[in-house]
Design an enzyme around this catalytic site. Structure first.
Site, PDB file in Angstrom:
ATOM      1  N   LYS A 183      56.669  39.560  90.439  1.00  0.00           N
ATOM      2  CA  LYS A 183      55.770  38.711  89.682  1.00  0.00           C
ATOM      3  C   LYS A 183      54.958  39.463  88.647  1.00  0.00           C
ATOM      4  O   LYS A 183      54.580  40.609  88.833  1.00  0.00           O
ATOM      5  CB  LYS A 183      54.831  37.979  90.645  1.00  0.00           C
ATOM      6  N   ASP A 212      46.867  48.224  97.540  1.00  0.00           N
ATOM      7  CA  ASP A 212      47.564  46.976  97.848  1.00  0.00           C
ATOM      8  C   ASP A 212      49.013  47.044  97.362  1.00  0.00           C
ATOM      9  O   ASP A 212      49.312  46.852  96.181  1.00  0.00           O
ATOM     10  CB  ASP A 212      46.829  45.788  97.211  1.00  0.00           C
ATOM     11  N   SER A 272      52.735  45.473  98.462  1.00  0.00           N
ATOM     12  CA  SER A 272      53.324  44.444  99.328  1.00  0.00           C
ATOM     13  C   SER A 272      54.225  45.057 100.388  1.00  0.00           C
ATOM     14  O   SER A 272      55.018  45.969 100.114  1.00  0.00           O
ATOM     15  CB  SER A 272      54.138  43.463  98.487  1.00  0.00           C
ATOM     16  N   VAL A 332      59.027  37.365 102.043  1.00  0.00           N
ATOM     17  CA  VAL A 332      60.264  38.113 101.814  1.00  0.00           C
ATOM     18  C   VAL A 332      60.447  39.133 102.944  1.00  0.00           C
ATOM     19  O   VAL A 332      61.510  39.206 103.576  1.00  0.00           O
ATOM     20  CB  VAL A 332      60.219  38.833 100.443  1.00  0.00           C
ATOM     21  N   LYS A 348      50.725  32.415 106.639  1.00  0.00           N
ATOM     22  CA  LYS A 348      51.663  33.316 105.967  1.00  0.00           C
ATOM     23  C   LYS A 348      51.994  34.442 106.949  1.00  0.00           C
ATOM     24  O   LYS A 348      51.092  35.103 107.467  1.00  0.00           O
ATOM     25  CB  LYS A 348      50.986  33.889 104.717  1.00  0.00           C
ATOM     26  N   GLU A 400      63.218  32.411 102.134  1.00  0.00           N
ATOM     27  CA  GLU A 400      61.897  32.491 102.784  1.00  0.00           C
ATOM     28  C   GLU A 400      61.216  31.121 102.846  1.00  0.00           C
ATOM     29  O   GLU A 400      61.527  30.236 102.050  1.00  0.00           O
ATOM     30  CB  GLU A 400      60.995  33.467 102.020  1.00  0.00           C
ATOM     31  N   ASP A 433      56.706  43.753 101.363  1.00  0.00           N
ATOM     32  CA  ASP A 433      58.101  43.488 100.952  1.00  0.00           C
ATOM     33  C   ASP A 433      58.777  44.808 100.588  1.00  0.00           C
ATOM     34  O   ASP A 433      59.930  45.054 100.960  1.00  0.00           O
ATOM     35  CB  ASP A 433      58.158  42.568  99.720  1.00  0.00           C
TER      36      ASP A 433
HETATM   37  N1  PSU Z   1      56.967  34.723  94.955  1.00  0.00           N
HETATM   38  C1  PSU Z   1      56.504  33.522  94.557  1.00  0.00           C
HETATM   39  N2  PSU Z   1      55.575  32.907  95.295  1.00  0.00           N
HETATM   40  C2  PSU Z   1      55.127  33.442  96.460  1.00  0.00           C
HETATM   41  C3  PSU Z   1      55.642  34.691  96.891  1.00  0.00           C
HETATM   42  C4  PSU Z   1      56.556  35.291  96.094  1.00  0.00           C
HETATM   43  O1  PSU Z   1      56.899  33.031  93.535  1.00  0.00           O
HETATM   44  O2  PSU Z   1      54.311  32.814  97.110  1.00  0.00           O
HETATM   45  C5  PSU Z   1      55.234  35.269  98.207  1.00  0.00           C
HETATM   46  C6  PSU Z   1      56.491  35.765  98.917  1.00  0.00           C
HETATM   47  O3  PSU Z   1      56.513  35.188 100.205  1.00  0.00           O
HETATM   48  C7  PSU Z   1      56.302  37.254  98.987  1.00  0.00           C
HETATM   49  C8  PSU Z   1      54.812  37.324  99.148  1.00  0.00           C
HETATM   50  O4  PSU Z   1      57.013  37.846 100.048  1.00  0.00           O
HETATM   51  O5  PSU Z   1      54.371  36.378  98.182  1.00  0.00           O
HETATM   52  C9  PSU Z   1      54.227  38.691  98.906  1.00  0.00           C
HETATM   53  O6  PSU Z   1      52.904  38.670  99.341  1.00  0.00           O
HETATM   54  P1  PSU Z   1      52.072  40.031  99.456  1.00  0.00           P
HETATM   55  O7  PSU Z   1      51.897  40.493  98.022  1.00  0.00           O
HETATM   56  O8  PSU Z   1      50.792  39.662 100.114  1.00  0.00           O
HETATM   57  O9  PSU Z   1      52.919  40.980 100.239  1.00  0.00           O
HETATM   58 MN    MN Z   2      48.940  42.792  99.771  1.00  0.00          MN
END
Ligand code: PSU
Ligand code: MN
Length: 308
Positions: A160, A139, A141, A107, A87, A26, A143
């Site tokens: 994470k 919320d 993701s 992702v 993003k 990514e 992903d």
């Molecule tokens: N893992 C990391 N740093 C990041 C991300 C993941 O260590 O910045 C990013 C990835 O691009 C992942 C995104 O797909 O965060 C998920 O964001 P959200 O929770 O808004 O879906």
């Molecule tokens: Mn989100």
């Protein structure tokens, strides 16, 4: 054939044509995950790690209304050093392509691109998941939702620490997304070796992982197989240190009213600030070590596919 224009790097196209292993990566982690110039340096090391594992790296991005499948060094440097590149998650992808500007794939959207390009493996350190407090905020993701749609094997160090990892595992179980821990027992928490949660399956042999991936698709499933690999012991952060930092970061996010797609970056930076940069160092290390395992597993999968 897809109607979306793909710009496939020469080396990636060649590898795919010959059935050799390719690992998609990514670009959001470059633009939003780490500060410049660490992000550019890490992206280069991540690509080298995929090669060390035995596969060709293909960093994914959006530019000029096209999907970049294998960004060149100059593209990566531009993405790493230009502030404000948006993003781009799954929902944003058609918009970013229509607008024509640069976009950094998460992702989720990288999986969309990987599948369109015929790349069966993807690696990143920390996938998105169910956020803490999702019972109220909803919320989750994109992903995770994309894992139910894209036929790509995802190699990661779990999700994470800022997330609710128990709920993340529940979601994957409900959606029938196979989850395999490679050479460990627990679901890792990104730069922490364990989330304290056991993974449903442990597999130690790359060839068996390759068979799991093929079996899932042969059974008619559209969707991802998630394979975790923990950080190396020398890179891992103690979970109690990470947990304390995350709590402080969450309180700050609440105070600052941060929500929506900005929260992930905000929390990661807040945790880095609380730990004096220790977690940012671990973040870089785990991106690199995960990419190498991604290369090893993609190579095993490519060998498996070549068998009669
Ligand atoms: N893992 C990391 N740093 C990041 C991300 C993941 O260590 O910045 C990013 C990835 O691009 C992942 C995104 O797909 O965060 C998920 O964001 P959200 O929770 O808004 O879906
Ligand atoms: Mn989100």
């Amino acid at each position: 054939m897809t109607g979306i224009p793909l710009v496939v790097a020469e080396e990636v196209a060649q590898a795919l044509a010959e059935g050799r292993a390719v690992v998609a990566l990514e670009s959001n982690v470059v633009t939003h995950g780490l500060p410049y110039p660490d992000n550019a340096a890490t992206a280069a090391k991540v690509e080298s790690a995929v090669r060390a594992g035995g596969a060709v790296p293909a960093t994914i991005g959006v530019d000029g209304g096209r999907l970049l499948i294998g960004m060149g060094e100059a593209d990566i440097e531009r993405f790493a050093s230009t502030p404000g590149i948006p993003k781009v998650s799954s929902r944003d992808l058609p918009v970013a392509l229509a607008r024509g500007g640069p976009g950094a794939t998460t992702v989720a959207s990288s999986l969309v691109a990987a599948e369109l390009a015929g790349i069966p493996f993807f690696a990143s350190a920390g996938i998105g998941g169910v956020h803490r407090g999702a019972q109220a905020t909803m919320d989750v993701s994109a992903d995770l939702i994309q894992f139910t749609r894209s036929r790509v094997a995802v190699v990661c160090a779990g999700a994470k620490h800022i997330l609710d990892l128990g709920l993340t595992l529940e979601y994957l179980e409900t959606q029938g997304v196979p989850l395999v821990a490679f050479r460990s027992d627990d679901f890792p928490a990104f730069y922490c070796a364990s989330s304290g949660l056991r993974s449903p399956h442990r597999i130690d042999e790359p060839d068996v992982v390759a068979r799991v991936v093929e079996n899932h698709w042969a059974a008619g499933n559209r969707g991802a197989v998630v394979i975790t690999t923990p950080p190396r012991p020398e890179d891992a952060v103690d979970s109690s240190v990470a947990e304390a930092a995350v709590r402080e970061a969450l309180a700050a996010a609440e105070r600052d009213g941060v929500r929506g797609n900005a929260i992930t970056k905000y929390l990661m930076r807040a945790v880095d600030a609380v730990t004096g940069g220790r977690t940012a160092q671990a973040n870089m290390a785990v991106l690199i070590s995960t990419a190498e395992v991604g290369g090893v597993l993609a190579a095993a999968h490519a060998r498996h596919r070549l068998l009669p």
